[in-house]
Each structure stands twice: as structure tokens, then as C-alpha cells.
Design a protein around this motif. Structure first.
Motif, PDB file in Angstrom:
ATOM      1  N   VAL A 133       0.831  -1.203   0.000  1.00 13.93           N
ATOM      2  CA  VAL A 133       0.000   0.000   0.000  1.00 13.93           C
ATOM      3  C   VAL A 133       0.861   1.246   0.000  1.00 13.93           C
ATOM      4  CG1 VAL A 133      -1.761   1.283   1.245  1.00 13.93           C
ATOM      5  CG2 VAL A 133      -1.826  -1.216   1.225  1.00 13.93           C
ATOM      6  N   SER A 134       1.876   1.248   0.838  1.00 16.57           N
ATOM      7  CA  SER A 134       2.725   2.425   0.999  1.00 16.57           C
ATOM      8  C   SER A 134       4.167   2.049   0.706  1.00 16.57           C
ATOM      9  CB  SER A 134       2.609   2.971   2.431  1.00 16.57           C
ATOM     10  OG  SER A 134       3.571   3.971   2.657  1.00 16.57           O
ATOM     11  N   SER A 135       4.739   2.636  -0.336  1.00 17.56           N
ATOM     12  CA  SER A 135       6.128   2.325  -0.669  1.00 17.56           C
ATOM     13  C   SER A 135       7.072   2.759   0.423  1.00 17.56           C
ATOM     14  CB  SER A 135       6.509   3.002  -1.989  1.00 17.56           C
ATOM     15  OG  SER A 135       6.446   4.417  -1.858  1.00 17.56           O
ATOM     16  N   SER A 136       6.635   3.718   1.245  1.00 20.76           N
ATOM     17  CA  SER A 136       7.498   4.181   2.328  1.00 20.76           C
ATOM     18  C   SER A 136       7.499   3.229   3.516  1.00 20.76           C
ATOM     19  CB  SER A 136       7.055   5.574   2.785  1.00 20.76           C
ATOM     20  OG  SER A 136       5.770   5.528   3.379  1.00 20.76           O
ATOM     21  N   ARG A 137       6.498   2.331   3.568  1.00 17.18           N
ATOM     22  CA  ARG A 137       6.361   1.491   4.763  1.00 17.18           C
ATOM     23  C   ARG A 137       7.552   0.553   4.942  1.00 17.18           C
ATOM     24  NH1 ARG A 137       3.024   0.616   9.424  1.00 17.18           N
ATOM     25  NH2 ARG A 137       3.959  -1.244  10.320  1.00 17.18           N
ATOM     26  N   ILE A 138       7.932  -0.161   3.881  1.00 19.45           N
ATOM     27  CA  ILE A 138       9.023  -1.116   4.022  1.00 19.45           C
ATOM     28  C   ILE A 138      10.331  -0.395   4.309  1.00 19.45           C
ATOM     29  CG2 ILE A 138       9.619  -1.222   1.569  1.00 19.45           C
ATOM     30  CD1 ILE A 138       9.946  -4.282   1.988  1.00 19.45           C
ATOM     31  N   PHE A 139      10.515   0.793   3.732  1.00 25.39           N
ATOM     32  CA  PHE A 139      11.710   1.589   4.006  1.00 25.39           C
ATOM     33  C   PHE A 139      11.741   2.033   5.462  1.00 25.39           C
ATOM     34  CE2 PHE A 139      13.650   5.861   4.217  1.00 25.39           C
ATOM     35  CZ  PHE A 139      14.945   5.553   3.807  1.00 25.39           C
ATOM     36  N   MET A 140      10.585   2.425   5.989  1.00 21.78           N
ATOM     37  CA  MET A 140      10.495   2.946   7.353  1.00 21.78           C
ATOM     38  C   MET A 140      10.481   1.853   8.419  1.00 21.78           C
ATOM     39  SD  MET A 140      10.435   6.246   7.790  1.00 21.78           S
ATOM     40  CE  MET A 140       9.708   6.248   9.428  1.00 21.78           C
ATOM     41  N   GLN A 141      10.307   0.597   8.032  1.00 25.34           N
ATOM     42  CA  GLN A 141      10.065  -0.453   9.013  1.00 25.34           C
ATOM     43  C   GLN A 141      11.132  -0.543  10.104  1.00 25.34           C
ATOM     44  OE1 GLN A 141       7.067  -1.902   8.829  1.00 25.34           O
ATOM     45  NE2 GLN A 141       7.505  -2.664  10.872  1.00 25.34           N
ATOM     46  N   PRO A 142      12.442  -0.445   9.793  1.00 25.00           N
ATOM     47  CA  PRO A 142      13.430  -0.497  10.881  1.00 25.00           C
ATOM     48  C   PRO A 142      13.240   0.604  11.921  1.00 25.00           C
ATOM     49  CG  PRO A 142      14.502  -0.770   8.754  1.00 25.00           C
ATOM     50  CD  PRO A 142      13.089  -0.362   8.466  1.00 25.00           C
ATOM     51  N   VAL A 143      12.877   1.792  11.449  1.00 18.97           N
ATOM     52  CA  VAL A 143      12.648   2.912  12.371  1.00 18.97           C
ATOM     53  C   VAL A 143      11.384   2.675  13.192  1.00 18.97           C
ATOM     54  CG1 VAL A 143      12.075   5.372  12.494  1.00 18.97           C
ATOM     55  CG2 VAL A 143      13.893   4.575  10.963  1.00 18.97           C
ATOM     56  N   ILE A 144      10.327   2.191  12.537  1.00 18.76           N
ATOM     57  CA  ILE A 144       9.073   1.925  13.243  1.00 18.76           C
ATOM     58  C   ILE A 144       9.285   0.873  14.328  1.00 18.76           C
ATOM     59  CG2 ILE A 144       6.741   0.971  12.983  1.00 18.76           C
ATOM     60  CD1 ILE A 144       6.697   2.244  10.175  1.00 18.76           C
ATOM     61  N   GLU A 145      10.016  -0.190  13.983  1.00 15.58           N
ATOM     62  CA  GLU A 145      10.265  -1.249  14.966  1.00 15.58           C
ATOM     63  C   GLU A 145      11.014  -0.699  16.177  1.00 15.58           C
ATOM     64  OE1 GLU A 145       9.085  -4.176  14.913  1.00 15.58           O
ATOM     65  OE2 GLU A 145       8.383  -4.402  12.856  1.00 15.58           O
ATOM     66  N   LYS A 146      11.981   0.159  15.942  1.00 10.73           N
ATOM     67  CA  LYS A 146      12.739   0.726  17.058  1.00 10.73           C
ATOM     68  C   LYS A 146      11.891   1.697  17.872  1.00 10.73           C
ATOM     69  CE  LYS A 146      17.397   2.279  18.189  1.00 10.73           C
ATOM     70  NZ  LYS A 146      18.696   2.731  17.646  1.00 10.73           N
ATOM     71  N   ALA A 147      11.052   2.466  17.174  1.00  8.93           N
ATOM     72  CA  ALA A 147      10.172   3.407  17.873  1.00  8.93           C
ATOM     73  C   ALA A 147       9.226   2.668  18.816  1.00  8.93           C
ATOM     74  CB  ALA A 147       9.391   4.238  16.869  1.00  8.93           C
ATOM     75  N   LEU A 148       8.807   1.485  18.416  1.00  9.62           N
ATOM     76  CA  LEU A 148       7.876   0.709  19.245  1.00  9.62           C
ATOM     77  C   LEU A 148       8.508   0.219  20.539  1.00  9.62           C
ATOM     78  CD1 LEU A 148       6.083  -1.372  16.454  1.00  9.62           C
ATOM     79  CD2 LEU A 148       5.115   0.503  17.796  1.00  9.62           C
TER      80      LEU A 148
END
Length: 605
Positions: free
Chosen positions: A263-278
Motif C-alpha cells: 500500500v505504501s512504498s514508504s512502509r518497508i523503508f520505514m520499518q526499521p525505524v518503526i520497529e525501534k520506535a515501538l
């Protein structure tokens, strides 16, 4: 598709329609006009979900399919013969709760609709002309909930809500068949999605329409990008539970994230940051423009994904009203906190901290108090400085340089902080980072060194290894002037600080991308392949490069990411989408984990 796709989507409309009128599927009476494959599939699915066969009357071109009828019968129609005195569609409609039309235009009269039970559901799905026009049905029964197969009326029963997503799930888990459990899961996933707030993409695609769950919004719109995420996950889960999945997917959340990346091309790129933010416990972010609709839309995702608890600055009554208008599920006091700037007088620590920062710049106590009431960026920055929140996001409204001035005043303990910005452009052949398009108009050699070093840390957040090109009008010594010299010396210094990294310059942009050309000009350069970080000689070049790369490629952008402050603070650009705001929220929370401000001192000591 014609049979089971229609069955699934119409069942989702029925499922939600009955929820609205507070009726049970087990108790309602259904009349169906049309007895072909699609009609039979629709009834079969509803029966599998709890509808009683005794409460179904099927009608074809010859009338009611009743017990003992001989003409035009077959084995599929025989399944639904009933004992009834009704012989015509009009007869069958008496006291019915649901009409489902899969037949032809104009077969249902307004008089027949008038005889239906209270709060009837009328699904007239013949295309392009339905069994009864919605206007006529609504006039006959103002309490009716209507659905058609047409896009120019509310509640379009469109098979694309189901296909190809049900196959995505079935194929991913290696299902040996598509069974009733999987179809029912698909029904409920589609129905549930309609009860959630619409996405930004859907809101823009259907501008002017009220997309709030209710009589005119029973099922999602066909362009809802969340269908690729919600439907396959539900289908896979049902396939595994019913024993038809040959490749069970153990981690459904990881599977959901993978689907979301489509859905979002930015999602897979952002995933490492999102995981750390969590991993940040009880993270909080102050959003300076809390009344902005894009900000509020982003907050739903921030809350749903557990990134942070938003503290939104604005007038409480305005925010509550907009949350309702946008049909957002977030609740003030539970999911988000609203900070009213007019209450700042009750927080003496706010104005005292701010006055301590600006008191020697001609700002009186009264002026400091007034600023906190009128400048939400300053207020959000003060909350961050005092540790009440992990970071601040501002900039959706107003000038970038004004926001930068306000947060730098509050969040930097250095007399001349070396702030800079970097953006990531998500190109097809990989991300490209560009610095500095927003902060330094004509950076000095020292500023270039500090900004580049900060960019290296930013790139590593995404699990990437930086390859740095310092760009210029000069290509490895083709010009000998101050601008070229600045970039060349900065590259030399950076290699000294980072001997194991690929860093070179000064060079042309084409040299940064073309290894063969680069080596033909200077064989001993320190880059291999394509550079992924471009350091521009000034803001003009950076801003133009960023705009061109986004416009020509239609690529998504992450950023701008702000370096050089002592606390996590980022400034949006006004055109940022709700998804972009979510990305910046994740970056802000992750940023709060890092001890900031040390790069400048270590490099320039």
C-alpha cells in the motif's frame, strides 16, 4: 467473481445494514429477485452465516420458486423451494426485511417496497439500471437502507472489494480450496473496514461525500488501499483455522506489515525505524498544529500502531468537532491529549522556561506569556524541553524558517547550533538522500562536515551503508574556485573522520550516479556503484535537486529530518500527507532514543 465476489460484498452490506437497524440475520426474511448462479451464491453464503432457509423466497422470471412448481426448475433452485401462497415478487415482498436484486431493470415496484418490514434493506444490484431506482425506493420508504451496483449512488456493491484480495490470502497460505469460513472471514473484514475512519486517499478520491459508517456508508469504497491488508489477513487466518492452509503463516502481524508495504512504498523503508520506535515505553509527541485535518488523520495511525501518545495543541472544541467530521475513532483523554494554549497561564513552568531562554533578547515576562498562548510551535518545544513529551512535530502550517527559529531558540543549548536537514527520496533503484534543502542557505566547510556526519547517522537508521558524494560545478578539479574548494576539502576531512566509508567529491551529479563515467575522469575515486547521499553546495542546489527528483519520478519522500538540536524536533512541509506525518512521528520517537548534539563538538574540537 460473478458468483462469490458478488456474494461476499453483498453479504458485507447486509451484515452492516442489519447492525445499523439492530436486526439479527437469523430472524430476517429475505426476498431475492433472480435465481441464477450469482443469486444462489449470495443466498448460500448468507445461509452459511446464519440466515434460515425457511426465511428465503427466491423469484425468477416466472415468479416465486415455491414447493410443487415444475416450470423452469433445476437442482439449484430446488434447494430453496418454500411453502408459500405468494406467487409474484410483489406478493413475496410483504413484510420482508431484505430485498436482494440480481435480475433486471425495473422489476421491483415502489408499491412493493412500501409493504416491507420496518427499516428494510434494499440491494438493487442490476447494472446499469437497478431493479428499482434509489430515488423511488427512498420516496416509498424513507426508512430504507439502499445499495446498488452503481458508483454514482451510496453503498456500491462492487466485487473489487473482494477480488483479487481473497486470492492473495489463499495463495499466500497455500489453501487447497476457498471454503465458507474463508468467504465469511472476507465478509467480516470488508464490513469491519467500513466502520473505521476513511484513509486520506479515499477522502480525496471521494471529495464532497460523507464517508462515515451509517446508512449511506455500509461498505468501503473500491479505492480503499487497506483492502489489500485487511482481507488477505482474515482469509489466511480462516484458512488455517479451517485446516485448508498447506503453508500456514505463523506471524500474522509480520504478514500484515508485508501487505501494508504494498500500500505504501514508504512502509518497508520505514520499518526499521518503526520497529525501534515501538521499543520506546510510553512515548509522547507534541503536535503543534493539532487542528489540522491531515495531522488528525495521521494521529489515528500513530495511535493504532502504538507509536506514541499524541499531545495535540489547539482549541478542544475545534479538535473534537473535526475528529467527529473525519469519523476518527481516537478519543480525547484516552488516545490523545489536547493542550489548550489558553491554559498556559496555569503552567507557570512553561513561561518561566521560555523567558529564561529569551529574556536577554528583549522579551519581557508578559511577552513570553503571550507567545506561549499564541505560538503553538514554541509551546510544543517547551513541553519537549521540560521532558513532558519525547519530541515535537510542527510545520504543517506556516514557514519552515519561522518554525526553525522557534524550536532552535528553545531546544538548543549551543549559542550557534549547526542545524541541517536531509530528505530521503524513495526511487525505484533505491533511496536517495539529499542534504541540505531547508536549513543552510550557503553552508561553510565546517557546516558541510557536521551536516554530512549527521546524515551518516540518519542513513544508518534504515539499515543502509552510506555512499557519499559531495557535489559541485567542478568535477574532480575541473574548476579551481572557492565553491569547488569548499566541497573538495570537506570531502577530505570527512574521509579522515570515516576512513572505512565511501566518500568523495567534489564531483558532478552524473559522476555520483555513473561509476564508469566517474572512473574515466578520476580512476582512484573513493566510491563504488551509485552514491546514495548527495551533499549539495548550497540550499538552492539541494532544493532544486529534491524538487526535480520528486517531480520526475513521482517518488515518495521521507523528511525533512532535522539534525543538530538537543531534543527530537522535526518540521513538516505543508504539502506532507497523513502518511508522511506518521513517518515523521516514528522518526521523532526513534530520535528521542539518541543522545543528540555531540557531533558538532567532536568534529570541530
Amino acid at each position: 467473481d460473478d458468483q462469490h465476489g458478488t456474494a461476499i460484498v453483498s453479504a458485507a452490506a447486509v451484515y452492516n445494514g442489519l447492525k445499523i437497524v439492530d436486526k439479527s440475520l437469523e430472524d430476517v426474511k429475505l426476498v431475492v429477485s433472480g435465481a441464477g448462479a450469482a443469486s444462489i451464491a449470495c443466498v448460500d453464503l448468507l445461509v452459511s452465516m446464519g440466515l434460515s432457509k425457511d426465511n428465503v423466497i427466491l423469484c425468477d422470471s416466472k415468479g416465486v420458486i415455491y414447493e410443487g412448481r415444475k416450470e423452469g426448475m433445476n437442482e439449484w433452485k430446488e434447494k430453496y423451494v418454500v411453502q408459500t401462497n405468494a406467487r409474484t415478487l410483489d406478493d413475496a415482498m410483504m413484510d420482508s426485511d431484505i430485498f436482494m436484486g440480481l435480475s433486471g431493470p425495473g422489476v421491483l415496484s415502489a408499491e412493493a417496497v412500501k409493504t416491507m418490514a420496518k427499516d428494510p434493506l434494499v440491494l438493487a444490484m442490476s447494472n446499469p439500471v437497478p431493479e428499482i431506482m434509489p430515488e423511488l425506493a427512498q420516496e416509498a420508504r424513507p426508512d430504507a437502507i439502499l445499495a446498488t451496483g452503481r458508483s454514482d449512488y451510496p453503498n456500491q456493491v462492487n466485487n473489487v472489494l473482494c477480488f483479487p484480495f481473497i486470492f492473495r490470502g489463499a495463495l499466500d497460505c497455500g489453501a487447497t480450496r476457498i471454503n465458507d469460513e474463508m468467504k465469511q472471514a472476507c465478509v467480516k473484514a470488508i464490513a469491519e473496514l467500513a466502520t473505521k475512519e476513511p484513509t486520506e486517499e479515499v477522502t480525496k478520491a471521494y471529495a464532497g461525500q460523507t464517508l462515515k459508517f451509517g446508512r449511506d456508508y455500509l461498505i468501503p469504497k473500491p479505492f480503499d488501499p487497506r483492502l489489500i491488508e485487511e482481507v488477505p489477513v482474515a482469509v489466511v487466518k480462516a484458512a488455517m483455522e479451517s485446516g485448508v492452509a498447506t503453508r500456514p503463516i505463523e506471524d500474522l502481524e509480520a504478514y500484515r506489515r508485508k501487505l501494508h508495504s504494498y500500500v505504501s512504498s514508504s512502509r518497508i523503508f520505514m520499518q526499521p525505524v518503526i520497529e525501534k520506535a515501538l521499543t520506546v515505553p510510553d512515548a509522547k509527541i507534541a503536535f503543534a498544529e493539532g487542528e489540522n485535518e491531515d495531522v488528525l488523520l495521521a494521529l489515528q495511525s500513530v495511535v493504532d500502531e502504538g507509536i506514541a501518545k499524541p499531545y495535540v495543541i489547539g482549541r478542544p472544541n475545534v479538535i473534537e468537532q473535526k475528529l467527529d467530521e473525519l469519523s476518527l475513532r481516537i478519543e480525547v483523554g484516552k488516545d490523545i491529549e489536547v493542550v489548550d494554549p489558553l491554559d498556559c497561564d496555569n503552567h507557570e513552568e512553561y513561561w518561566r522556561y521560555y523567558h529564561d531562554k529569551v529574556g536577554r533578547s528583549g522579551v519581557s515576562v508578559e511577552a513570553a506569556q503571550s507567545t506561549l498562548r499564541s505560538n503553538s510551535t514554541v509551546l510544543a518545544a517547551v513541553m519537549t524541553a521540560l521532558g513532558e513529551v519525547n519530541g515535537v512535530i510542527c510545520g504543517k502550517v506556516g514557514r519552515f524558517d519561522h518554525h526553525l527559529r522557534d524550536i532552535t531558540t528553545v531546544l538548543s543549548n549551543k549559542p550557534r547550533p549547526m542545524t541541517s536537514s536531509v530528505c530521503a527520496v524513495l526511487l525505484q533503484d533505491g533511496p536517495l538522500f539529499i542534504a541540505d534543502p531547508f536549513v543552510n542557505v550557503n553552508p561553510s566547510e565546517d557546516q558541510l562536515v557536521v551536516a554530512t556526519q549527521d546524515c551518516l547517522d540518519f542513513i544508518r537508521k534504515f539499515g543502509l551503508e552510506p555512499k557519499v558524494a559531495l557535489l559541485s560545478h567542478s568535477n574532480f578539479g575541473t574548476y579551481d574556485d572557492e565553491g569547488a574548494h569548499k566541497m573538495k576539502v570537506a570531502a577530505d576531512r570527512l574521509r579522515g573522520f570515516n576512513p572505512d566509508l565511501e566518500i568523495d567529491g567534489e564531483m558532478h551529479a552524473i559522476s555520483a550516479f555513473n561509476e564508469q563515467l566517474r572512473s574515466s575522469i578520476y580512476q582512484n575515486n573513493h566510491l563504488t556503484g551509485r552514491a546514495n547521499l548527495l551533499i549539495m553546495p548550497n540550499m538552492d542546489a539541494a532544493s532544486i535537486a529534491l524538487g526535480l527528483s520528486r517531480s520526475i519520478t513521482n517518488a515518495n519522500m521521507i523528511g525533512p529530518y532535522l539534525n543538530g538540536l538537543d531534543k527530537a524536533a522535526h518540521i513538516l512541509i505543508p504539502s506532507v500527507s497523513a502518511r508522511g506525518i506518521f513517518n515523521m512521528a516514528a522518526l521523532t520517537v526513534e530520535d528521542s532514543l539518541t543522545q543528540r548534539g555531540g557531533v558538532q563538538q567532536s568534529l570541530l574540537a
